[in-house]
Design a protein around this motif. Structure first.
Motif, PDB file in Angstrom:
ATOM      1  N   ASP A  25      80.098  45.326  16.066  1.00  0.00           N
ATOM      2  CA  ASP A  25      80.546  44.894  14.747  1.00  0.00           C
ATOM      3  C   ASP A  25      79.782  45.633  13.650  1.00  0.00           C
ATOM      4  N   GLN A  26      78.481  45.384  13.546  1.00  0.00           N
ATOM      5  CA  GLN A  26      77.664  46.000  12.507  1.00  0.00           C
ATOM      6  C   GLN A  26      76.671  46.989  13.122  1.00  0.00           C
ATOM      7  N   MET A  27      76.199  47.918  12.266  1.00  0.00           N
ATOM      8  CA  MET A  27      75.227  48.917  12.719  1.00  0.00           C
ATOM      9  C   MET A  27      74.094  49.004  11.706  1.00  0.00           C
ATOM     10  N   TYR A  28      72.876  49.086  12.219  1.00  0.00           N
ATOM     11  CA  TYR A  28      71.685  49.310  11.392  1.00  0.00           C
ATOM     12  C   TYR A  28      70.841  50.366  12.100  1.00  0.00           C
ATOM     13  N   MET A  29      70.275  51.312  11.346  1.00  0.00           N
ATOM     14  CA  MET A  29      69.539  52.390  11.991  1.00  0.00           C
ATOM     15  C   MET A  29      68.312  52.785  11.201  1.00  0.00           C
ATOM     16  N   THR A  30      67.223  53.045  11.914  1.00  0.00           N
ATOM     17  CA  THR A  30      66.031  53.660  11.362  1.00  0.00           C
ATOM     18  C   THR A  30      65.922  55.054  11.972  1.00  0.00           C
TER      19      THR A  30
END
Length: 718
Positions: free
Chosen positions: A384-389
């Motif tokens: 659904d959602q994506m978060y990236m460092t």
């Protein structure tokens, strides 16, 4: 005539049989929902539509057996007031959860099924053959009968509001030209517009890529236009050194498997990346094309590496027979034209996955764009959602669970009122992407900005329940997990009956906005990952869809003003959205946050892409300027009537001392008889270069002075 006693007793007996039968027939069924797989580190969960009895575990009414039917010494714990059963301490293998009727808390309720099979893995499993893939999809296809259970009806609340991470936000920096407003410092995000200060690259309209020369704001010109000659629709861009990266959709037909399927096989999207050399921007040269099946979920660029995630949903309904080999995601590389499908070794099953789809993660090294290897990994299970460092990539997925339908067949259920979310963490090492750990948390995540990584810990805010369901009212939580995705601390049950509209993490502090009638801004101390604490709360009218840091003691909120109106039916007050609202929050005193300045733009109906897309915000840090596109409406004489007054962009100077000061009104007043904004000339983005500001729409570019905000020139692109 008198009835004989045997006849009387027979009649009574028949009546009692009918009563008992009726009670059994209409006895409320207790559903159990659970995924078919789990990792040994995470344990396995089963959720019940009604609480189990407190003595269900101690009296052995609920237990686990192995594949031979023998009881195993699993650790069973009831949580969520008896609605959730957590199973820990199992070694990899096949198991069955068994339940007796006595486990149910009421004699007037019965279990819909008394056993659930599941598998525990040591790590995520790779697909080894076409037969394995076929087996997965056949099981998943059989479970596509229903999406919402009757006991847990409710409406899903999917917010499109944006929030962002403060400490790592880099809207522009202090350079000579603007850049995309991003979430994590050093991690660029794709957008419809990019600039290098001399040229602007845009993909408005999705039909071509325009290269606009802005070196002379008085004489702007279209230096080049890339017009695809096939079914390719560009949607997003990146710039990297002398490289223009164009991301787009290319519709391709599924390969036919028989003559009868030649015409009926559907089209599916191939996310296609075209790399252009722009050493001479007026003459872009295509040097490579790569494609990954599926619709683009999100894309990032960091340290010369490009990462993108697509979602693939094979059209099982159009297949006469499910063929595992052909169900692999397709990939394309102009360097390797003979390769059509992803290798089996690169396909794995995410923990708990049971839906017939993939999340595909692709990576390529942009430092050697002509020769670097395209690496792809396919993970069975949607995202659904994506978060990236720079080091980690996180994907979220709503938790789908299994139950049985009225025919006794296993089906897939999503409970919108009591949904959980699975969060998957991947390690990044160049183009190598490896699954690390996952965690399941109660509630749903609104967007990528609800997540944050800081000093090795993962922080997330979530909404659980349904704000309109009195039996299961919404409540909001903050969770902190360590690097192995193990829960270390939480703050739960905030703002009951409301949901999260935006959030912002700023180092050791977290800021969260919820709303139903007023806008509570929560200040939460997250310095101690074991013991996060609410420090302060501010309640004001309206709400913020997006929070942006001004400095360590001030936040800017972009949202809407609201007003309460008496409900004619006598229920709760009706909350009406008014004009767009900008708030400057002073959080110097964490225990007493203050809305120091406000600005209301227009009336009901006023709209800006910034309300749902953080990339629509322009920031000039040196000049303290913030700009965004806007369409302005005013409220008419009649109730709920609105009148369009104009569209364009607004630029404000925002400082802690002077507050919110309008510096540039770039709104074009409506023409005579005009009722709505015109899509072709509606401003979508603002950029700046040197001492000039530019507004971009599909059909035109306008240049302005950054000092006076007077219009310099207009470039028509048609």
């Amino acid at each position: 005539m008198k009835l004989r006693k045997p006849v009387i007793w027979f009649g009574i007996a028949m009546i009692m049989v009918m009563v008992v039968t009726g009670v059994v027939m209409f006895m409320e069924k207790v559903n159990v929902f659970a995924t078919g797989t789990a990792l040994s580190d995470n344990g396995w969960k089963a959720h019940f539509s009604e609480p189990l009895a407190k003595e269900a575990i101690t009296n052995g009414y609920v237990y686990v057996t192995d594949r031979d039917g023998e009881k195993v010494g699993a650790e069973l714990v009831l949580t969520d007031k008896g609605r959730t059963l957590q199973v820990e301490g199992l070694q990899p293998g096949n198991y069955t959860l068994r339940m007796e009727q006595k486990a149910v808390n009421s004699q007037f309720k019965s279990l819909k099924k008394k056993k659930v099979d599941f598998i525990v893995y040591d790590s995520i499993e790779s697909i080894s053959s076409a037969a394995d893939l076929k087996l997965y999809f056949e099981r998943a296809k059989d479970m596509q009968s229903v999406s919402v259970s009757e006991d847990m009806a409710g409406s899903s609340e999917k917010a499109t509001m944006e929030s962002a991470k403060a400490e790592s936000s880099d809207a522009v920096g202090g350079g000579d030209h603007s850049s995309t407003n991003i979430q994590v410092e050093g991690v660029d995000e794709s957008d419809m517009v990019k600039t290098d200060g001399d040229y602007v690259y845009s993909v408005f309209g999705g039909t071509s890529v325009k290269v606009i020369d802005i070196r002379n704001p008085k004489k702007m010109k279209v230096a080049a236009e890339i017009k695809p000659n096939d079914d390719y629709y560009p949607t997003q861009l990146f710039l990297h050194d002398d490289l223009l990266i164009v991301l787009g959709d290319k519709m391709v037909r599924y390969p036919k498997r028989s003559a009868s399927q030649a015409e009926i096989m559907p089209m599916n999207s191939l996310t296609t990346i075209r790399l252009y050399n722009i050493e001479k921007p007026e003459k872009p040269v295509l040097i490579r094309e790569i494609g990954v099946e599926g619709y683009l979920k999100s894309a990032r660029k960091t340290d010369g590496m490009l990462y993108l995630v697509t979602n693939v949903h094979p059209y099982l309904w159009a297949m006469e027979e499910i063929e595992g080999d052909a169900l692999r995601p397709r990939i394309f590389d102009s360097n390797e034209k003979e390769k059509e499908f992803m290798d089996f070794k690169d396909i794995s099953i995410l923990p708990g996955a049971i839906d017939p789809s993939y999340s595909v993660i692709a990576a390529i090294d942009l430092t050697s764009p002509k020769t670097s290897q395209l690496e792809t990994k396919g993970f069975l299970g949607s995202s659904d959602q994506m978060y990236m460092t720079k080091d980690h990539l996180y994907l979220t997925a709503l938790k789908y669970e299994t139950s049985t339908n009225s025919r006794g067949a296993e089906i897939m259920i999503w409970n919108p009122g009591r949904a959980d979310t699975e969060i998957f963490k991947f390690k990044l090492d160049g183009t190598n992407v490896e699954f690390h750990r996952s965690a399941e948390l109660g509630g749903t995540i609104l967007n990528q900005f609800s997540m944050d990584e800081y000093k090795g810990n993962f922080r997330v805010v979530m909404t659980e329940g349904n704000m309109w369901d009195e039996r299961n009212p919404s409540k909001n939580h903050l969770y902190i997990l360590n690097e192995n995705m193990e829960l270390t601390g939480s703050v739960k049950g905030l703002a009951k009956g409301e949901r999260i509209y935006s959030a912002r993490f700023m180092g050791d502090k977290a800021y969260m906005v919820t709303f139903r009638e007023t806008d509570p801004l929560f200040v939460i101390d997250v310095a101690d990952p074991v013991n996060p604490t609410v420090l302060g709360e501010l309640k004001i009218p309206g709400f913020s869809n997006y929070l942006h840091p001004l400095d360590e003691n001030h936040l800017i909120g972009f949202g809407y003003e609201t007003s309460a109106q008496k409900n004619p039916s006598g229920g709760e007050p009706l909350i009406l959205t008014k004009g767009m609202k900008i708030s400057l929050f002073d959080v110097t005193d964490f225990h007493n946050p203050e809305e120091k300045f406000t600005e209301i733009i227009g009336g009901r109906g006023t709209y800006s892409p910034l309300q749902y897309d953080h990339k629509a915000l322009l920031q000039h840090k040196k000049k303290n300027l913030f700009g965004f596109p806007v369409s302005i409406y005013e409220e008419g004489e009649k109730e709920f009537e609105v009148d369009f007054t104009g569209a364009g962009a607004l630029v404000y100077e925002i400082t802690p001392d002077r507050g919110i000061v309008l510096k540039g009104d770039l709104v074009q007043k409506k023409a005579s008889g005009q009722q709505y904004e015109e899509w072709e000339t509606q401003v979508q983005r603002l950029v700046y270069s040197g001492e000039s500001l530019f507004t971009l729409s599909m059909d035109e570019v306008k240049s302005y002075s950054l000092d006076s905000f007077k219009e310099i020139s207009t470039l028509k692109m048609k």
